[in-house]
Design a protein around this motif. Structure first.
Motif, PDB file in Angstrom:
ATOM      1  N   GLY A  53       0.882  -1.094   0.029  1.00  0.00           N
ATOM      2  CA  GLY A  53      -0.250  -0.042   0.113  1.00  0.00           C
ATOM      3  C   GLY A  53       0.870   1.254   0.004  1.00  0.00           C
ATOM      4  N   PHE A  54       0.196   2.430   0.157  1.00  0.00           N
ATOM      5  CA  PHE A  54       1.047   3.659   0.494  1.00  0.00           C
ATOM      6  C   PHE A  54       0.481   4.473   1.467  1.00  0.00           C
ATOM      7  CE2 PHE A  54       1.447   3.242  -4.290  1.00  0.00           C
ATOM      8  CZ  PHE A  54       2.886   3.796  -4.467  1.00  0.00           C
ATOM      9  N   ARG A  55       1.294   5.274   2.129  1.00  0.00           N
ATOM     10  CA  ARG A  55       0.963   5.948   3.266  1.00  0.00           C
ATOM     11  C   ARG A  55       1.405   7.348   3.154  1.00  0.00           C
ATOM     12  NH1 ARG A  55       3.729   3.020   8.193  1.00  0.00           N
ATOM     13  NH2 ARG A  55       2.283   1.438   7.865  1.00  0.00           N
ATOM     14  N   PRO A  56       0.512   8.434   3.273  1.00  0.00           N
ATOM     15  CA  PRO A  56       0.929   9.770   3.419  1.00  0.00           C
ATOM     16  C   PRO A  56       2.131  10.137   4.206  1.00  0.00           C
ATOM     17  CG  PRO A  56      -1.357   9.560   4.542  1.00  0.00           C
ATOM     18  CD  PRO A  56      -0.709   8.088   4.101  1.00  0.00           C
ATOM     19  N   PHE A  57       2.814  11.141   3.938  1.00  0.00           N
ATOM     20  CA  PHE A  57       3.628  11.588   4.846  1.00  0.00           C
ATOM     21  C   PHE A  57       3.214  12.987   5.126  1.00  0.00           C
ATOM     22  CE2 PHE A  57       6.651  14.148   2.468  1.00  0.00           C
ATOM     23  CZ  PHE A  57       6.485  13.437   1.153  1.00  0.00           C
ATOM     24  N   GLY A  58       4.065  13.504   6.277  1.00  0.00           N
ATOM     25  CA  GLY A  58       3.749  15.115   6.670  1.00  0.00           C
ATOM     26  C   GLY A  58       2.252  15.309   7.544  1.00  0.00           C
ATOM     27  N   LEU A  59       1.857  14.075   7.921  1.00  0.00           N
ATOM     28  CA  LEU A  59       0.733  14.489   8.710  1.00  0.00           C
ATOM     29  C   LEU A  59       1.071  13.536  10.092  1.00  0.00           C
ATOM     30  CD1 LEU A  59      -2.054  13.022   6.592  1.00  0.00           C
ATOM     31  CD2 LEU A  59      -2.001  15.057   7.287  1.00  0.00           C
ATOM     32  N   PRO A  60       0.938  14.226  11.132  1.00  0.00           N
ATOM     33  CA  PRO A  60       1.321  13.630  12.540  1.00  0.00           C
ATOM     34  C   PRO A  60       0.415  12.544  12.712  1.00  0.00           C
ATOM     35  CG  PRO A  60       0.291  16.013  12.836  1.00  0.00           C
ATOM     36  CD  PRO A  60       0.386  15.594  11.185  1.00  0.00           C
ATOM     37  N   GLY A  61       1.096  11.405  13.121  1.00  0.00           N
ATOM     38  CA  GLY A  61       0.349  10.345  13.679  1.00  0.00           C
ATOM     39  C   GLY A  61      -0.171   9.481  12.563  1.00  0.00           C
TER      40      GLY A  61
ATOM     41  N   ALA B 293      -8.536   9.405  -5.025  1.00  0.00           N
ATOM     42  CA  ALA B 293      -8.716  10.627  -4.484  1.00  0.00           C
ATOM     43  C   ALA B 293      -9.335  10.912  -3.255  1.00  0.00           C
ATOM     44  CB  ALA B 293     -10.020  11.270  -5.629  1.00  0.00           C
ATOM     45  N   GLY B 294      -9.929   9.910  -2.556  1.00  0.00           N
ATOM     46  CA  GLY B 294     -10.417  10.068  -1.247  1.00  0.00           C
ATOM     47  C   GLY B 294      -9.081  10.062  -0.349  1.00  0.00           C
ATOM     48  N   SER B 295      -8.274   8.955  -0.644  1.00  0.00           N
ATOM     49  CA  SER B 295      -6.826   8.984   0.137  1.00  0.00           C
ATOM     50  C   SER B 295      -6.101  10.410  -0.205  1.00  0.00           C
ATOM     51  CB  SER B 295      -6.045   8.001  -0.642  1.00  0.00           C
ATOM     52  OG  SER B 295      -4.572   8.113  -0.170  1.00  0.00           O
ATOM     53  N   PHE B 296      -5.971  11.023  -1.254  1.00  0.00           N
ATOM     54  CA  PHE B 296      -5.478  12.262  -1.151  1.00  0.00           C
ATOM     55  C   PHE B 296      -5.870  13.322  -0.600  1.00  0.00           C
ATOM     56  CE2 PHE B 296      -2.837  11.640  -5.884  1.00  0.00           C
ATOM     57  CZ  PHE B 296      -2.500  10.447  -5.314  1.00  0.00           C
ATOM     58  N   VAL B 297      -7.253  13.597  -0.895  1.00  0.00           N
ATOM     59  CA  VAL B 297      -7.755  14.560  -0.212  1.00  0.00           C
ATOM     60  C   VAL B 297      -7.993  14.482   1.372  1.00  0.00           C
ATOM     61  CG1 VAL B 297     -10.289  15.883   0.245  1.00  0.00           C
ATOM     62  CG2 VAL B 297      -9.080  15.087  -2.301  1.00  0.00           C
ATOM     63  N   GLU B 298      -8.048  13.133   1.858  1.00  0.00           N
ATOM     64  CA  GLU B 298      -8.392  12.974   3.228  1.00  0.00           C
ATOM     65  C   GLU B 298      -7.310  12.596   3.984  1.00  0.00           C
ATOM     66  OE1 GLU B 298     -11.957  10.928   3.978  1.00  0.00           O
ATOM     67  OE2 GLU B 298     -12.943  11.676   2.282  1.00  0.00           O
ATOM     68  N   GLY B 299      -5.971  12.273   3.143  1.00  0.00           N
ATOM     69  CA  GLY B 299      -4.745  11.857   3.690  1.00  0.00           C
ATOM     70  C   GLY B 299      -4.943  10.772   4.305  1.00  0.00           C
ATOM     71  N   LYS B 300      -5.617   9.907   3.732  1.00  0.00           N
ATOM     72  CA  LYS B 300      -5.794   8.309   3.901  1.00  0.00           C
ATOM     73  C   LYS B 300      -4.720   7.402   3.507  1.00  0.00           C
ATOM     74  CE  LYS B 300     -10.603   8.514   5.122  1.00  0.00           C
ATOM     75  NZ  LYS B 300     -11.870   8.052   4.652  1.00  0.00           N
ATOM     76  N   THR B 301      -4.377   6.236   4.205  1.00  0.00           N
ATOM     77  CA  THR B 301      -3.481   5.312   3.605  1.00  0.00           C
ATOM     78  C   THR B 301      -4.207   4.618   2.702  1.00  0.00           C
ATOM     79  OG1 THR B 301      -2.407   5.156   5.680  1.00  0.00           O
ATOM     80  CG2 THR B 301      -2.147   3.202   4.514  1.00  0.00           C
ATOM     81  N   ILE B 302      -3.596   3.982   1.476  1.00  0.00           N
ATOM     82  CA  ILE B 302      -4.365   3.170   0.688  1.00  0.00           C
ATOM     83  C   ILE B 302      -3.717   1.870   0.781  1.00  0.00           C
ATOM     84  CG2 ILE B 302      -4.208   2.647  -1.958  1.00  0.00           C
ATOM     85  CD1 ILE B 302      -3.946   5.633  -2.592  1.00  0.00           C
ATOM     86  N   VAL B 303      -4.286   0.796   0.922  1.00  0.00           N
ATOM     87  CA  VAL B 303      -3.984  -0.603   1.216  1.00  0.00           C
ATOM     88  C   VAL B 303      -4.400  -1.327  -0.001  1.00  0.00           C
ATOM     89  CG1 VAL B 303      -4.495  -2.589   2.477  1.00  0.00           C
ATOM     90  CG2 VAL B 303      -4.354  -0.260   3.683  1.00  0.00           C
TER      91      VAL B 303
END
Ligand SMILES: [Zn+2]
Length: 134
Positions: free
Chosen positions: A18-26, A78-88
């Motif tokens: 998957g992918f994980r966003p970075f720059g978001l605390p926690g 798009a949901g992942s990008f906009v809301e900073g969610k991880t993609i599995v």
């Protein structure tokens, strides 16, 4: 009784889980799931520049079914990008056209097992380290 769904043909499983966003605390924004078929639709259309008609044929499904699958994949991303969610990358209803394995130690994908007595990435000699993907 509902018609049993035809399994979609997939040539390549995703390289990673998957992918994980970075720059978001926690990183507690949750996750979205992209099925292997949805991943494959993005790979064929946006990476390989295939036409939807051809991509649908390659996956063994109708063009409208492919379009639904592809649009759902875009929506998830798009949901992942906009809301900073991880993609599995997980699940789906598919058959892989080749045998694929993943090294349990370093997660490298390996096509076919016949020539692989070890992982050429991490040098793990234990063939049981390789997990067969479906
Ligand atoms: Zn390895």
């Amino acid at each position: 009784m509902p018609r049993p769904r035809k399994k979609r043909k997939i040539c390549n499983p995703p390289l990673m889980k998957g992918f994980r966003p970075f720059g978001l605390p926690g990183c507690k924004n949750g996750y979205v799931t992209l099925s292997f078929e949805e991943y494959e639709s993005i790979r064929m259309i946006n990476y390989l520049d295939m036409q939807q008609e051809d991509a649908a044929r390659e996956m063994g499904i109708s063009r409208p079914t492919f379009t639904r699958l592809y649009n759902k994949a875009l929506k998830q991303i798009a949901g992942s990008f906009v809301e900073g969610k991880t993609i599995v990358f997980d699940g789906g209803d598919y058959n892989l056209t080749d045998e694929w394995y993943r090294c349990r130690k370093c997660y490298k994908l390996i096509k076919g097992i016949e020539n692989h007595t070890r992982c050429d990435n991490c040098n793990s000699y234990n063939i049981n380290e390789l997990i067969k993907i479906n």
